[in-house]
Motif scaffolding. Structure first.
Motif, PDB file in Angstrom:
ATOM      1  N   PRO A   1       0.817  -1.210   0.000  1.00 43.26           N
ATOM      2  CA  PRO A   1       0.000   0.000   0.000  1.00 43.26           C
ATOM      3  C   PRO A   1       0.853   1.263   0.000  1.00 43.26           C
ATOM      4  CG  PRO A   1      -0.799  -1.585   1.611  1.00 43.26           C
ATOM      5  CD  PRO A   1       0.506  -2.101   1.109  1.00 43.26           C
ATOM      6  N   VAL A   2       0.313   2.320  -0.562  1.00 40.79           N
ATOM      7  CA  VAL A   2       1.058   3.566  -0.662  1.00 40.79           C
ATOM      8  C   VAL A   2       1.312   4.163   0.716  1.00 40.79           C
ATOM      9  CG1 VAL A   2       0.997   5.906  -1.594  1.00 40.79           C
ATOM     10  CG2 VAL A   2       0.151   4.009  -2.955  1.00 40.79           C
ATOM     11  N   GLU A   3       0.336   4.052   1.633  1.00 38.86           N
ATOM     12  CA  GLU A   3       0.497   4.680   2.945  1.00 38.86           C
ATOM     13  C   GLU A   3       1.511   3.963   3.820  1.00 38.86           C
ATOM     14  OE1 GLU A   3      -3.932   4.642   1.821  1.00 38.86           O
ATOM     15  OE2 GLU A   3      -2.322   3.196   2.020  1.00 38.86           O
ATOM     16  N   CYS A   4       1.805   2.710   3.517  1.00 33.62           N
ATOM     17  CA  CYS A   4       2.668   1.908   4.379  1.00 33.62           C
ATOM     18  C   CYS A   4       4.114   2.383   4.291  1.00 33.62           C
ATOM     19  CB  CYS A   4       2.572   0.436   3.981  1.00 33.62           C
ATOM     20  SG  CYS A   4       3.602  -0.653   4.968  1.00 33.62           S
ATOM     21  N   LYS A   5       4.794   2.350   5.414  1.00 31.80           N
ATOM     22  CA  LYS A   5       6.214   2.692   5.449  1.00 31.80           C
ATOM     23  C   LYS A   5       6.895   1.839   6.511  1.00 31.80           C
ATOM     24  CE  LYS A   5       5.088   6.787   8.239  1.00 31.80           C
ATOM     25  NZ  LYS A   5       3.650   6.795   7.917  1.00 31.80           N
ATOM     26  N   GLY A   6       8.170   1.566   6.296  1.00 39.65           N
ATOM     27  CA  GLY A   6       8.930   0.741   7.221  1.00 39.65           C
ATOM     28  C   GLY A   6      10.007   1.542   7.924  1.00 39.65           C
ATOM     29  N   ILE A   7      10.230   1.233   9.178  1.00 38.45           N
ATOM     30  CA  ILE A   7      11.270   1.896   9.967  1.00 38.45           C
ATOM     31  C   ILE A   7      12.040   0.844  10.742  1.00 38.45           C
ATOM     32  CG2 ILE A   7       9.932   4.027  10.198  1.00 38.45           C
ATOM     33  CD1 ILE A   7       9.341   3.173  13.097  1.00 38.45           C
ATOM     34  N   VAL A   8      13.219   1.230  11.174  1.00 34.24           N
ATOM     35  CA  VAL A   8      14.032   0.400  12.055  1.00 34.24           C
ATOM     36  C   VAL A   8      14.033   1.073  13.416  1.00 34.24           C
ATOM     37  CG1 VAL A   8      16.288  -0.615  12.468  1.00 34.24           C
ATOM     38  CG2 VAL A   8      15.443  -0.379  10.128  1.00 34.24           C
ATOM     39  N   GLY A   9      13.493   0.388  14.406  1.00 34.68           N
ATOM     40  CA  GLY A   9      13.368   0.976  15.725  1.00 34.68           C
ATOM     41  C   GLY A   9      14.685   1.036  16.469  1.00 34.68           C
ATOM     42  N   SER A  10      14.646   1.669  17.633  1.00 33.56           N
ATOM     43  CA  SER A  10      15.849   1.760  18.468  1.00 33.56           C
ATOM     44  C   SER A  10      16.284   0.403  18.993  1.00 33.56           C
ATOM     45  CB  SER A  10      15.583   2.710  19.644  1.00 33.56           C
ATOM     46  OG  SER A  10      14.472   2.256  20.412  1.00 33.56           O
ATOM     47  N   ASP A  11      15.379  -0.591  18.937  1.00 26.42           N
ATOM     48  CA  ASP A  11      15.727  -1.951  19.349  1.00 26.42           C
ATOM     49  C   ASP A  11      16.229  -2.789  18.183  1.00 26.42           C
ATOM     50  OD1 ASP A  11      13.383  -1.974  17.990  1.00 26.42           O
ATOM     51  OD2 ASP A  11      12.264  -3.184  19.439  1.00 26.42           O
ATOM     52  N   ASP A  12      16.549  -2.119  17.045  1.00 26.95           N
ATOM     53  CA  ASP A  12      17.070  -2.782  15.841  1.00 26.95           C
ATOM     54  C   ASP A  12      16.070  -3.756  15.233  1.00 26.95           C
ATOM     55  OD1 ASP A  12      19.439  -1.389  16.027  1.00 26.95           O
ATOM     56  OD2 ASP A  12      20.421  -2.938  17.242  1.00 26.95           O
ATOM     57  N   ARG A  13      14.810  -3.548  15.492  1.00 26.30           N
ATOM     58  CA  ARG A  13      13.771  -4.364  14.869  1.00 26.30           C
ATOM     59  C   ARG A  13      13.099  -3.559  13.757  1.00 26.30           C
ATOM     60  NH1 ARG A  13      10.534  -7.415  19.839  1.00 26.30           N
ATOM     61  NH2 ARG A  13      12.313  -8.626  20.623  1.00 26.30           N
ATOM     62  N   HIS A  14      12.586  -4.280  12.776  1.00 24.25           N
ATOM     63  CA  HIS A  14      11.922  -3.647  11.646  1.00 24.25           C
ATOM     64  C   HIS A  14      10.416  -3.591  11.911  1.00 24.25           C
ATOM     65  CE1 HIS A  14      15.778  -4.949  10.009  1.00 24.25           C
ATOM     66  NE2 HIS A  14      15.622  -4.042   9.053  1.00 24.25           N
ATOM     67  N   TYR A  15       9.827  -2.422  11.640  1.00 22.55           N
ATOM     68  CA  TYR A  15       8.408  -2.209  11.889  1.00 22.55           C
ATOM     69  C   TYR A  15       7.748  -1.653  10.630  1.00 22.55           C
ATOM     70  CZ  TYR A  15       9.571  -2.663  16.849  1.00 22.55           C
ATOM     71  OH  TYR A  15      10.007  -3.124  18.058  1.00 22.55           O
ATOM     72  N   LEU A  16       6.481  -2.055  10.434  1.00 19.12           N
ATOM     73  CA  LEU A  16       5.647  -1.511   9.367  1.00 19.12           C
ATOM     74  C   LEU A  16       4.590  -0.612   9.995  1.00 19.12           C
ATOM     75  CD1 LEU A  16       5.062  -4.556   6.977  1.00 19.12           C
ATOM     76  CD2 LEU A  16       6.464  -2.543   6.551  1.00 19.12           C
TER      77      LEU A  16
END
Length: 383
Positions: free
Chosen positions: A1-16
């Motif tokens: 989806p266009v609204e979706c974005k991924g980040i890498v948190g301070s705990d080194d985990r990947h989040y959507l």
């Protein structure tokens, strides 16, 4: 989806984040107010299985035609070779084993390639029928829209009639609104289609009552949420008790100057992106000032029930019966409505035949209701 974005948190985990649409939009609801009307994952899975079965069946028919053609043209030669191979038993056996192994490998490769092609073909673009500009050629965009339309038509032309037929045959027998919702979701049907399903069960009184009560409760839930959005925090309890009295009791008409149409106000809010003005009004100089009168006090029983009928027609395309107030099962409806809005009422014996059966002190608590998806094993659920 266009609204979706991924980040890498301070705990080194990947989040959507903002993963609001993992399935495509429902092509049957493409209006400006139907932005989040999407197809359920259960429907997408069922549609993919049906399309894969159709594809495999058509490929098998093509393979059978291709295999029959050379046999018909070279029938005599094949028989002669068969006679010769029968006499040469030892060497031919090893050769036949090698040939069978090669054929098995080729068949496995063909199956894998067919599965890969099928998975490539049966794919959906979750961004079609949205306001976002799509990438790709016009042919690709048209193909993506066509696949989503086919899935939406599969829902209305196949899934809905089949589910109605199962209800009429008592193969599916919901006991209340919760089990009805679960059955709809299991079959990949969104609750917004509940009106169309209800139309097919008019000749079955017990199912008809369940559908009517569920649609009435859901319509009342939306109207109550709109009332609470315009209510101050210290007036939440009185607003809920007043709404329940209008819904289950008999609150008389109030003067027109303090009355308000909740449904029309809701439509205006959706039409424009206005900032929330909870309990405030805009003065001439543009500043916000507190309002002295509470909007929920303009609601009476007659107005509320008329808005429930109007909202059910607007959202669920369903005409509630004229004797709705007498058909509603009050005890089950109270419990269902409280669960949907997160309200807790005091445990006491209520006189539901009175004009004002609820008091402000009866509203004990109000908790937020968050939609979530919990993975459930279908095998254990059916036990």
């Amino acid at each position: 989806p266009v609204e979706c974005k991924g980040i890498v948190g301070s705990d080194d985990r990947h989040y959507l984040l903002d993963l609001m649409r993992v399935t495509p939009r429902d092509a049957n609801y493409t209006g400006p107010r139907s932005r989040f009307c999407i197809l359920r994952p259960e429907l997408i899975s069922a549609f993919c299985q049906v399309e894969a079965a159709k594809r495999s069946t058509s490929e098998q028919k093509c393979d059978e035609k291709d295999s029959l053609a050379p046999e018909a043209s070279n029938g005599g030669v094949v028989n002669a070779d068969t006679d010769v191979q029968t006499d040469l038993s030892v060497p031919v056996t090893s050769d036949s084993q090698d040939i069978s192994e090669e054929e098995g490998k080729a068949t496995a490769k063909d199956y894998l390639s067919t599965t890969t092609e099928t998975s490539d073909v049966i794919s959906f673009n979750p961004n079609v029928f949205t306001e976002f500009k799509l990438a790709g050629s016009p042919e690709d965009i048209a193909a993506d829209e066509s696949s989503v339309k086919e899935a939406s038509l599969y829902l209305t032309d196949v899934v809905l009639p089949t589910f109605i037929q199962d209800l009429c045959k008592l193969e599916v027998s919901p006991m209340d609104g919760q089990t009805l919702t679960e059955q709809l979701h299991t079959n990949g049907i969104n609750v917004r289609y509940i009106g169309k399903v209800a139309e097919g069960t008019k000749h079955m009184p017990h199912l008809w009552d369940i559908f009517v009560n569920e649609i009435a409760v859901r319509s009342a839930k939306h109207l109550l949420k709109d009332v609470l959005r315009d209510t101050e925090e210290h007036e939440v309890g009185p607003a809920i008790s007043h709404f329940f009295n209008c819904f289950f009791g008999d609150v008389q008409t109030v003067p027109e100057k303090t009355s308000s149409n909740v449904l029309l106000r809701r439509s205006h809010k959706k039409a424009g992106n206005q900032e929330p003005t909870r309990g405030k009004t805009r003065s001439k100089n543009g500043a916000f000032a507190r309002t002295n009168s509470s909007s929920y006090l303009g609601l009476c029983s007659e107005r509320l029930w008329s808005e429930i009928v109007e909202f059910a027609k607007f959202k669920y395309q369903f005409d509630l019966p004229e004797d709705l107030r007498t058909r509603v099962r009050k005890v089950s409806v109270i419990r269902n409505l409280c669960k949907k809005i997160g309200a807790s009422l005091a445990a006491r014996k209520y006189d539901l035949g009175a004009a004002l059966p609820f008091l402000t002190s009866d509203v004990v608590d109000l908790q937020p209701v968050v939609k979530h998806s919990v993975p459930v094993c279908s095998e254990t659920k059916d036990l």
